[in-house]
Design a protein around this motif. Sequence first.
Motif, PDB file in Angstrom:
ATOM      1  N   LEU A 166       0.844  -1.203   0.000  1.00  0.00           N
ATOM      2  CA  LEU A 166       0.000   0.000   0.000  1.00  0.00           C
ATOM      3  C   LEU A 166       0.876   1.249   0.000  1.00  0.00           C
ATOM      4  O   LEU A 166       1.861   1.343   0.747  1.00  0.00           O
ATOM      5  CB  LEU A 166      -0.900   0.013   1.237  1.00  0.00           C
ATOM      6  CG  LEU A 166      -1.892  -1.139   1.337  1.00  0.00           C
ATOM      7  CD1 LEU A 166      -2.549  -1.169   2.716  1.00  0.00           C
ATOM      8  CD2 LEU A 166      -2.961  -1.031   0.260  1.00  0.00           C
ATOM      9  N   GLN A 199      -1.257  -7.122  -2.421  1.00  0.00           N
ATOM     10  CA  GLN A 199      -1.794  -5.934  -1.758  1.00  0.00           C
ATOM     11  C   GLN A 199      -2.772  -6.348  -0.656  1.00  0.00           C
ATOM     12  O   GLN A 199      -3.670  -7.150  -0.890  1.00  0.00           O
ATOM     13  CB  GLN A 199      -2.503  -5.030  -2.768  1.00  0.00           C
ATOM     14  CG  GLN A 199      -2.879  -3.671  -2.216  1.00  0.00           C
ATOM     15  CD  GLN A 199      -3.467  -2.759  -3.285  1.00  0.00           C
ATOM     16  OE1 GLN A 199      -4.189  -3.213  -4.170  1.00  0.00           O
ATOM     17  NE2 GLN A 199      -3.166  -1.479  -3.218  1.00  0.00           N
ATOM     18  N   THR A 200      -2.594  -5.808   0.529  1.00  0.00           N
ATOM     19  CA  THR A 200      -3.342  -6.111   1.757  1.00  0.00           C
ATOM     20  C   THR A 200      -3.087  -7.527   2.263  1.00  0.00           C
ATOM     21  O   THR A 200      -3.612  -7.911   3.290  1.00  0.00           O
ATOM     22  CB  THR A 200      -4.869  -5.928   1.607  1.00  0.00           C
ATOM     23  OG1 THR A 200      -5.408  -6.975   0.785  1.00  0.00           O
ATOM     24  CG2 THR A 200      -5.222  -4.571   1.039  1.00  0.00           C
ATOM     25  N   ASN A 208       1.054  -6.185  -6.343  1.00  0.00           N
ATOM     26  CA  ASN A 208       0.586  -4.931  -5.745  1.00  0.00           C
ATOM     27  C   ASN A 208       1.087  -3.776  -6.601  1.00  0.00           C
ATOM     28  O   ASN A 208       2.017  -3.944  -7.398  1.00  0.00           O
ATOM     29  CB  ASN A 208       1.073  -4.812  -4.290  1.00  0.00           C
ATOM     30  CG  ASN A 208       2.582  -4.765  -4.184  1.00  0.00           C
ATOM     31  OD1 ASN A 208       3.213  -3.771  -4.550  1.00  0.00           O
ATOM     32  ND2 ASN A 208       3.188  -5.853  -3.677  1.00  0.00           N
ATOM     33  N   CYS A 279      -2.396  -6.667   8.188  1.00  0.00           N
ATOM     34  CA  CYS A 279      -3.414  -5.920   7.440  1.00  0.00           C
ATOM     35  C   CYS A 279      -4.700  -5.790   8.238  1.00  0.00           C
ATOM     36  O   CYS A 279      -5.416  -4.810   8.108  1.00  0.00           O
ATOM     37  CB  CYS A 279      -3.710  -6.619   6.113  1.00  0.00           C
ATOM     38  SG  CYS A 279      -4.875  -5.703   5.111  1.00  0.00           S
ATOM     39  N   ARG A 401      -7.768   0.635   5.277  1.00  0.00           N
ATOM     40  CA  ARG A 401      -6.446   0.418   4.685  1.00  0.00           C
ATOM     41  C   ARG A 401      -6.426   0.847   3.219  1.00  0.00           C
ATOM     42  O   ARG A 401      -5.454   1.414   2.730  1.00  0.00           O
ATOM     43  CB  ARG A 401      -6.062  -1.060   4.757  1.00  0.00           C
ATOM     44  CG  ARG A 401      -5.877  -1.629   6.157  1.00  0.00           C
ATOM     45  CD  ARG A 401      -4.593  -1.156   6.779  1.00  0.00           C
ATOM     46  NE  ARG A 401      -4.127  -2.016   7.856  1.00  0.00           N
ATOM     47  CZ  ARG A 401      -3.531  -1.605   8.955  1.00  0.00           C
ATOM     48  NH1 ARG A 401      -3.348  -0.305   9.156  1.00  0.00           N
ATOM     49  NH2 ARG A 401      -3.105  -2.453   9.871  1.00  0.00           N
ATOM     50  N   MET A 402      -7.508   0.546   2.503  1.00  0.00           N
ATOM     51  CA  MET A 402      -7.555   0.777   1.058  1.00  0.00           C
ATOM     52  C   MET A 402      -8.003   2.187   0.685  1.00  0.00           C
ATOM     53  O   MET A 402      -7.954   2.543  -0.492  1.00  0.00           O
ATOM     54  CB  MET A 402      -8.479  -0.242   0.398  1.00  0.00           C
ATOM     55  CG  MET A 402      -7.954  -1.670   0.399  1.00  0.00           C
ATOM     56  SD  MET A 402      -6.374  -1.840  -0.469  1.00  0.00           S
ATOM     57  CE  MET A 402      -6.849  -1.351  -2.128  1.00  0.00           C
ATOM     58  N   GLU A 405      -6.282   4.392  -2.030  1.00  0.00           N
ATOM     59  CA  GLU A 405      -5.196   3.622  -2.640  1.00  0.00           C
ATOM     60  C   GLU A 405      -5.459   3.318  -4.118  1.00  0.00           C
ATOM     61  O   GLU A 405      -6.610   3.286  -4.569  1.00  0.00           O
ATOM     62  CB  GLU A 405      -5.009   2.290  -1.908  1.00  0.00           C
ATOM     63  CG  GLU A 405      -4.347   2.407  -0.555  1.00  0.00           C
ATOM     64  CD  GLU A 405      -2.867   2.757  -0.653  1.00  0.00           C
ATOM     65  OE1 GLU A 405      -2.208   2.365  -1.630  1.00  0.00           O
ATOM     66  OE2 GLU A 405      -2.370   3.422   0.276  1.00  0.00           O
TER      67      GLU A 405
END
Length: 585
Positions: A166, A199-200, A208, A279, A401-402, A405
Motif C-alpha cells: 500500500l 496488496q493487503t 501490488n 493488514c 487500509r484501502m 489507494e
Amino acid sequence: MSDFVVNFCFDVLEDSRLPVVVGSTLVGVLTLYVGHKVYTRQQFKRKVRRKNEERQKALKDVLSSLHTDDKEVEAKRKEIISLTLPQLSQQLKDGQLSAVQVLQAYQEKAFAVHDDLNCVTEPIPNALAKAEELDRAGQRSGLLHGVPVSIKDNINIKGMASTLGLVKFLENYAQEDSVIVQVLKKQGAVPFVKTNVPQTMLDTGCSNPLFGKTLNPHDPTRSPGGSSGGEAALIGGGGSVLGIGNDIAGSIRIPAHFCGICGFKPTANRLSTRGYFNCSPGIQGVISTCGPMARDVDSLVLVMKALLVPDMFELDPLVPPIPFRHEIYESKKPLKIGYFLDWELKLATPAITRAVKITKEALEKAGHKLVPFQPPKSDHAFHDMISKLLLADGGKTIRNRMAGEIVDPRLRLGLPFLTMSYFWRKVVGVLLKPISPRMSRIQSHRLLRTIYDLWQRLVEREEYVREFLAAWEEADIDVLLCPATPMPAFTYKGAPSLYETATYTSIFNLLNFPAGVVPVTMVTEEDDRLLDDYIGSDNDIFDRYVRQVSKGAVGMPVAVQCVALPWQEEACLRLMKEVEAGFKQ
C-alpha cells in the motif's frame, strides 16, 4: 429573524436562476472531487515511481559490489548455493566459509532470481556490515551463524518500511526489529532482502501497485501463491536458503505448495509475532502466526531450534517458554496417522488426491499405520465460521487500509465482496446463488454487528475445536495427513481471487493446530487429462474456475499437508520428515 430566513428561502426558490446556480454548484463540486482524485492519484504514482527508483538504485549498488572476474570466486559461489542449510551452517561454524562469502553468493543469486520473478522488494542495507562484523568477531556462536535470511515485507526490520503493498505505508519505517528478526540476529543470521506480498496480503496471487507482480519459479504464467509469495518464489528459485513468512489462512503453506518448497505454520504464539505489521489487526478466532520457509524439513527444524530459545522468551514474555523438544522429533516409534483425500466440499483436483494417496503408501511402507479420518463439519467451518470471523468488522479495517489507494487489478473484483454492507451482501448473495451456491452462502451471511454476535461466533469456534479434538481422540491418531490446497499453482490469467484456495489450510488456523507442507510429486499428463472430468461438489462456477486455471499444470509441484495437535510442533515436523524421507531418491 425566522421570518427573514423563510422569506429569503422563498425568494431563492422563485428565482429563475436557481437551476443555473444549483447546476453550476454541482458541476463545481464534481470538478473539485474529480480534481482531488486525479491529484491524489498523481501524487501516489510519483511516490511509487520515486520508491522504485530508490529500489533499483539499491539493487544496482549491491550488484556492482558483487562483480568479479575471478573464476574461483564464481565457482565457490555456485558451490555455496548448492549446499543445504544444515551443510551451510556447519561449514560456516567450522570456518570453511566466511559470512561475507555466503552473503555475497546469495545476494548474487537472489538478484538473478529477482530479475526473472520480481520477488525482492528491497535489499537490507546493513547486511554486508553484519556479515563483516560476524567474520571479525572470530567466535562462531549461534545455530545460524552467517546464514542469509530473507524476510517477508510485513515483518519489521529497523529503518525499513513494512508496506502491505500500500502506498500510504511507503514511509511506515519500523522503529526496531521484530522479535523474530532480533532472535535470528542473536543466532548469527544475516537478514539480507525483503520480499513481495499481494496488496493487503489477502490473496493467493502475489501482486501490488508498488512492486508489481511476482511470478512462479516453475512457470512464470502461474502464481507463486500468497501472501508469502515473494518468499516462496525466491526460495523456490534458489535465491534464499531460509525465509520467514506469516500465515493467517495458509499464507505460508499455499505459496510453499505452489513453489515446491517446505513451509511450516506453528501453533499461534509458539513463535513471537511482536513486530510484524498486520493488514487486519484485532482478528479473533482465525489466528495468524509467523513461521519458516525452506527447501527441506531439516532446515525448518534447524530454524525452529534456533528460535525456541531464552532470547525469544525474554524479548516477548507472552511466548510460552517451551524449547524445541528433540525427543519428540527424533522418536522412532511408528506413528498412527489419520488421512483424508478430500472432504464434503469435494474441491481437490486429481493431482492433489493422488499426492495424498502415494504419500499414504510411502508412509505405510515405512512402517506407519494409516487410518481414514474425516474432519467434522468442515463445510460449516469454512463457509460459516472462518468467513464470519475474518470479516467480523464488516470489512471496515480493510476499507480503511484501502482508502485512497491505487487498487491492484487482482483485488478489483474481490475487494467489494469483502467490504460491502449487509444489505448489498444479501442482494449479491441472491444473485450469486444460481451460479455459485458456495459463494452465495459466504456472501449472504449476517455481519457481526455487536460484541454479542462476535462472542457467539467465538463460542461456536470453541465448540468446533472440541468437536474436532473428540474426533481426533476417537480415531486415536498421532498426526494427520491431508491435501495442502485444492489445486496446483493456478494461472494468473483468468483467475479471480480464488477464496477457496485456502479451504484446506485456513481450517487449521481456526483450530490453531500446527501444520506444514512438503512437496511429494508433480502434476502428470494423466492428472491433467483427468481434470477434464473434474466437477467438484455441485458444479459451482468456482469449480469451473478451478478447472480452467489448473489446466496445463504438468510439471508443477504438488505438496501434502501434515498436521498435529496444538503445541506439538515437533510431532508435526517429524511427520513432515517421514514424508520427505519417503520420496528422497
